[in-house]
Design an enzyme around this catalytic site. Structure first.
Site, PDB file in Angstrom:
ATOM      1  N   GLU A  85      26.016  46.036  10.369  1.00 56.09           N
ATOM      2  CA  GLU A  85      26.635  44.910  11.053  1.00 56.09           C
ATOM      3  C   GLU A  85      25.755  44.619  12.272  1.00 56.09           C
ATOM      4  O   GLU A  85      25.482  45.527  13.057  1.00 56.09           O
ATOM      5  CB  GLU A  85      28.051  45.308  11.500  1.00 56.09           C
ATOM      6  CG  GLU A  85      28.812  44.155  12.055  1.00 56.09           C
ATOM      7  CD  GLU A  85      30.237  44.535  12.481  1.00 56.09           C
ATOM      8  OE1 GLU A  85      30.835  43.748  13.205  1.00 56.09           O
ATOM      9  OE2 GLU A  85      30.716  45.610  12.081  1.00 56.09           O
ATOM     10  N   ARG A 124      29.758  60.900   7.718  1.00 55.27           N
ATOM     11  CA  ARG A 124      29.069  60.341   8.862  1.00 55.27           C
ATOM     12  C   ARG A 124      28.282  61.450   9.562  1.00 55.27           C
ATOM     13  O   ARG A 124      28.733  62.587   9.631  1.00 55.27           O
ATOM     14  CB  ARG A 124      30.171  59.844   9.806  1.00 55.27           C
ATOM     15  CG  ARG A 124      29.820  58.793  10.760  1.00 55.27           C
ATOM     16  CD  ARG A 124      31.110  58.208  11.324  1.00 55.27           C
ATOM     17  NE  ARG A 124      31.313  56.907  10.734  1.00 55.27           N
ATOM     18  CZ  ARG A 124      30.707  55.804  11.205  1.00 55.27           C
ATOM     19  NH1 ARG A 124      29.944  55.841  12.256  1.00 55.27           N
ATOM     20  NH2 ARG A 124      30.903  54.666  10.618  1.00 55.27           N
ATOM     21  N   LYS A 162      28.464  52.265  18.097  1.00 59.43           N
ATOM     22  CA  LYS A 162      27.776  51.155  18.760  1.00 59.43           C
ATOM     23  C   LYS A 162      28.588  50.621  19.933  1.00 59.43           C
ATOM     24  O   LYS A 162      28.027  50.192  20.929  1.00 59.43           O
ATOM     25  CB  LYS A 162      27.509  50.038  17.748  1.00 59.43           C
ATOM     26  CG  LYS A 162      26.290  50.306  16.898  1.00 59.43           C
ATOM     27  CD  LYS A 162      26.044  49.184  15.920  1.00 59.43           C
ATOM     28  CE  LYS A 162      26.901  49.344  14.697  1.00 59.43           C
ATOM     29  NZ  LYS A 162      26.609  48.413  13.634  1.00 59.43           N
TER      30      LYS A 162
HETATM   31  P1  ATP Z   1      29.224  52.381  14.445  1.00 60.56           P
HETATM   32  O1  ATP Z   1      30.558  53.027  14.384  1.00 60.56           O
HETATM   33  O2  ATP Z   1      28.182  53.219  15.070  1.00 60.56           O
HETATM   34  O3  ATP Z   1      29.281  51.011  14.987  1.00 60.56           O
HETATM   35  P2  ATP Z   1      29.213  51.303  11.832  1.00 60.56           P
HETATM   36  O4  ATP Z   1      29.530  52.077  10.623  1.00 60.56           O
HETATM   37  O5  ATP Z   1      30.214  50.325  12.296  1.00 60.56           O
HETATM   38  O6  ATP Z   1      28.762  52.306  12.941  1.00 60.56           O
HETATM   39  P3  ATP Z   1      27.409  49.578  10.492  1.00 60.56           P
HETATM   40  O7  ATP Z   1      26.386  48.681  11.050  1.00 60.56           O
HETATM   41  O8  ATP Z   1      28.596  48.995   9.842  1.00 60.56           O
HETATM   42  O9  ATP Z   1      27.858  50.549  11.669  1.00 60.56           O
HETATM   43  O10 ATP Z   1      26.722  50.658   9.542  1.00 60.56           O
HETATM   44  C1  ATP Z   1      25.748  50.369   8.581  1.00 60.56           C
HETATM   45  C2  ATP Z   1      25.681  51.526   7.625  1.00 60.56           C
HETATM   46  O11 ATP Z   1      25.333  52.728   8.298  1.00 60.56           O
HETATM   47  C3  ATP Z   1      27.018  51.757   6.973  1.00 60.56           C
HETATM   48  O12 ATP Z   1      26.822  51.989   5.599  1.00 60.56           O
HETATM   49  C4  ATP Z   1      27.550  52.972   7.676  1.00 60.56           C
HETATM   50  O13 ATP Z   1      28.406  53.687   6.858  1.00 60.56           O
HETATM   51  C5  ATP Z   1      26.270  53.730   8.024  1.00 60.56           C
HETATM   52  N1  ATP Z   1      26.471  54.565   9.204  1.00 60.56           N
HETATM   53  C6  ATP Z   1      26.919  54.180  10.415  1.00 60.56           C
HETATM   54  N2  ATP Z   1      27.034  55.223  11.252  1.00 60.56           N
HETATM   55  C7  ATP Z   1      26.633  56.319  10.558  1.00 60.56           C
HETATM   56  C8  ATP Z   1      26.530  57.708  10.868  1.00 60.56           C
HETATM   57  N3  ATP Z   1      26.851  58.186  12.058  1.00 60.56           N
HETATM   58  N4  ATP Z   1      26.082  58.530   9.894  1.00 60.56           N
HETATM   59  C9  ATP Z   1      25.744  58.051   8.696  1.00 60.56           C
HETATM   60  N5  ATP Z   1      25.826  56.770   8.332  1.00 60.56           N
HETATM   61  C10 ATP Z   1      26.269  55.894   9.247  1.00 60.56           C
HETATM   62 MG    MG Z   2      30.863  48.922  10.675  1.00 64.04          MG
END
Ligand code: ATP
Ligand code: MG
Length: 557
Positions: free
Chosen positions: A34, A258, A268
């Protein structure tokens, strides 16, 4: 570490699928960020996984920006995300945006309305929440649940046309308000949001929810293995329900744990707070767990990839020791970083019996890589050495300087300390020594044995630089799980600036992003803000310091 690794659970699934002939055209994965912030080390794991599986099984991996939420997404983030993935060493097959599918997803919604499987609900967010029930109690049907197909169609079209205000209506899937999985109790598919979108502008005022966009986007792209993190495990039945009811390409969702890292935060939203509230200078501050911060700090792409490989994929959440990441960084830098000498906390050493001339010594650039050749280092009678390489009253086993002690000056001679000077405040200002002319490195015939070697820089040839030292960003291992505001656990000493660092002349031409090992001090990288006239080095990671360790073991520290 070249030993044969056993397959992880995703590789097993893929190998079974391929053996069953399920995907004759190869597998298709995607990385779906995102664009609401910079990528962090957790994302790096997901990138390595999705791109890595595609490469291993000769499939393809798309980059898809999951930009269905208009209010938080920015083009700046899109550009940085692309840069980070490329820097990590991966190439996406196609670049897509979920917002490219808005029209198609809208038609998917209409198709469900036509099948009597979706309805427009006028209930407020609070009313919807109140009717949801909980794990013990079934939910209640909304009074709008039995609207006719034609009325739903008309209302949904009016929602799109902008007839209603934010929150006035939503589109919901008609599943089962008593379903044991709360996510299947008539989930919201669309909400009204009169907001500007970074790509579609003002074309839309209704936006699909995650659950009615992600699986649909996967299906549109014929993603075979849609890998996401564990918190989406309960969404999988809904993911499947939408795909089945729509009769579209059957993508499958798989979840892995995660990745979290000690002494930092990974969401983020929290990282954004650190930036906007000025706790760090920017998203790419070298203390940040972002890919861009780590790059600026001097972590290499290879080290991050090795780290991701080493921790592998798990089905249970855990927190990985930041020491493991640092180990991976050190391991790579040891191979690629050229060796140099720099003095961070200088004190003068005068070699009283050395002539008033200079000589040029030869030094290997990297003992781990003979191809990097040699450089010359000027040597004179006046040198900078580290303040803590001299002690007035040295304890036993201090194999450096103190009156009467001998030490080797790296690449040069053995010297013996004769005396020292202090100022009025008792600070040591100068150390004196004599050298042994026949003890020159590489042609030593002196027969003198010394245990310690110290680094130095000729005062007459030294250049001045700034060095930024970094410590953990937080004082506790897992700030997010502590009580209260995670920011109250910030380490206020996470950055130290040294402005009078002396470096050997060969460092004067160091370029932004270049890595060096400063002998005995650690690995350093030229900062993005560095210029030829004002060099700035970031400390990437330390070497293992046997002295400090011993001090600790002896309880002296
Ligand atoms: P955040 O909570 O840090 O904002 P998010 O999951 O909302 O993370 P996205 O941009 O939606 O962030 O994530 C893109 C991809 O990266 C998704 O497939 C998500 O599952 C993966 N991802 C995000 N954070 C992690 C993590 N800590 N470990 C492994 N994969 C991750
Ligand atoms: Mg997300």
């Amino acid at each position: 570490m070249q030993e044969e690794k056993s397959l992880n659970f995703l590789e097993e699934i893929i190998e079974n699928d391929l053996a069953a002939g399920k995907y004759p055209d190869g597998i298709q994965t995607r990385f779906p960020p995102e664009p609401n912030g910079y990528l962090h080390i957790g994302h790096a794991s997901s990138i390595c996984l999705n791109f890595g599986l595609a490469t291993k099984y000769k499939g393809k991996c798309n980059l898809r920006f999951d930009d269905t939420n208009p209010s938080t997404e920015e083009t700046e983030y899109v550009e940085n995300i692309k840069q980070d993935i490329a820097w990590l060493g991966f190439t996406w097959d196609k670049e897509f945006y979920a917002s490219d599918y808005f029209e198609q997803i809208y038609h998917f919604a209409l198709a469900l309305i036509e099948k009597g499987l979706a309805y427009v609900d006028d209930s407020s967010a609070e009313e919807i929440a109140a009717m949801k029930g909980n794990l013990q109690t079934p939910g209640k049907n909304s009074p709008y649940r039995d609207r006719s197909i034609s009325e739903n169609k008309e209302l949904f079209e009016a929602m799109r046309a902008g007839t209603f205000a934010d929150g006035e209506k939503v589109l919901r899937a008609k599943i089962d308000m008593a379903h044991p999985n709360l996510l299947l109790r008539d989930p919201i598919m669309y909400r009204i949001k009169h907001a500007h979108h970074h790509r579609t502008g003002n074309a839309w005022c209704i936006y699909p929810m995650y659950d009615f966009a992600h699986g649909q986007s996967d299906s549109i792209e014929h993603i075979t293995h849609s890998i996401c993190t564990l918190e989406f495990i309960h969404h999988r039945p809904l993911y499947n329900w939408f795909i089945e009811q729509l009769g579209i390409y059957p993508s499958h969702q798989y979840e892995f744990a995660r990745r979290n890292l000690t002494y930092t935060v990974m969401s983020k939203r929290k990282l954004l707070q650190l930036v906007t509230e000025g706790h760090v200078a920017a998203w790419d501050d070298p203390r940040m767990p972002t890919i861009s911060g780590m790059r600026r700090r001097g972590y290499t792409a290879k080290a991050l990839r090795n780290f991701a490989d080493t921790i592998g994929v798990a089905k249970r959440e855990n927190i990985v020791d930041i020491g493991l990441l640092e180990f991976c960084v050190r391991e790579d830098l040891n191979k690629i970083a050229q060796r140099r000498m720099a003095v961070l906390d200088p004190i003068k050493l005068i070699i009283t019996n050395y002539p008033e001339t200079e000589e040029f010594l030869t030094a290997e650039n990297n003992p781990e890589d003979a191809d990097t050749g040699h450089r010359t280092i000027p040597f004179t009678k006046e040198l900078w050495i580290e303040r803590d390489d001299f002690m007035e009253a040295p304890p036993k086993k201090f194999f450096r300087l103190g009156v009467g002690l001998k030490v080797r000056l790296k690449h040069a001679y053995i010297v013996e300390c004769t005396d020292y000077k202090k100022d009025a405040n008792g600070n040591i200002t100068e150390v004196h020594a004599t050298y042994f002319p026949e003890s020159k490195s590489g042609q030593d015939t002196s027969g003198i044995n010394v245990k310690g070697t110290i680094h130095w820089v000729s005062t007459q040839h030294a250049q001045t630089a700034t060095v930024h030292l970094y410590d953990r960003l937080f004082k506790v291992e897992d700030p997010s799980s502590e009580e209260g505001d995670f920011k109250s656990y910030l380490n206020e000493h996470s950055k130290t600036e040294l402005h009078t660092v002396y470096i050997e002349p060969a460092l004067a031409t160091a370029k932004v992003g270049e890595h060096f090992q400063f002998l005995r001090l650690g690995y350093f990288c030229v900062d993005t803000k560095s210029t030829a006239s004002q060099l700035i080095f970031n400390k990437t990671v330390g070497l293992k310091d046997s002295w400090a360790k011993e001090q600790k073991n002896n309880g002296l520290n």
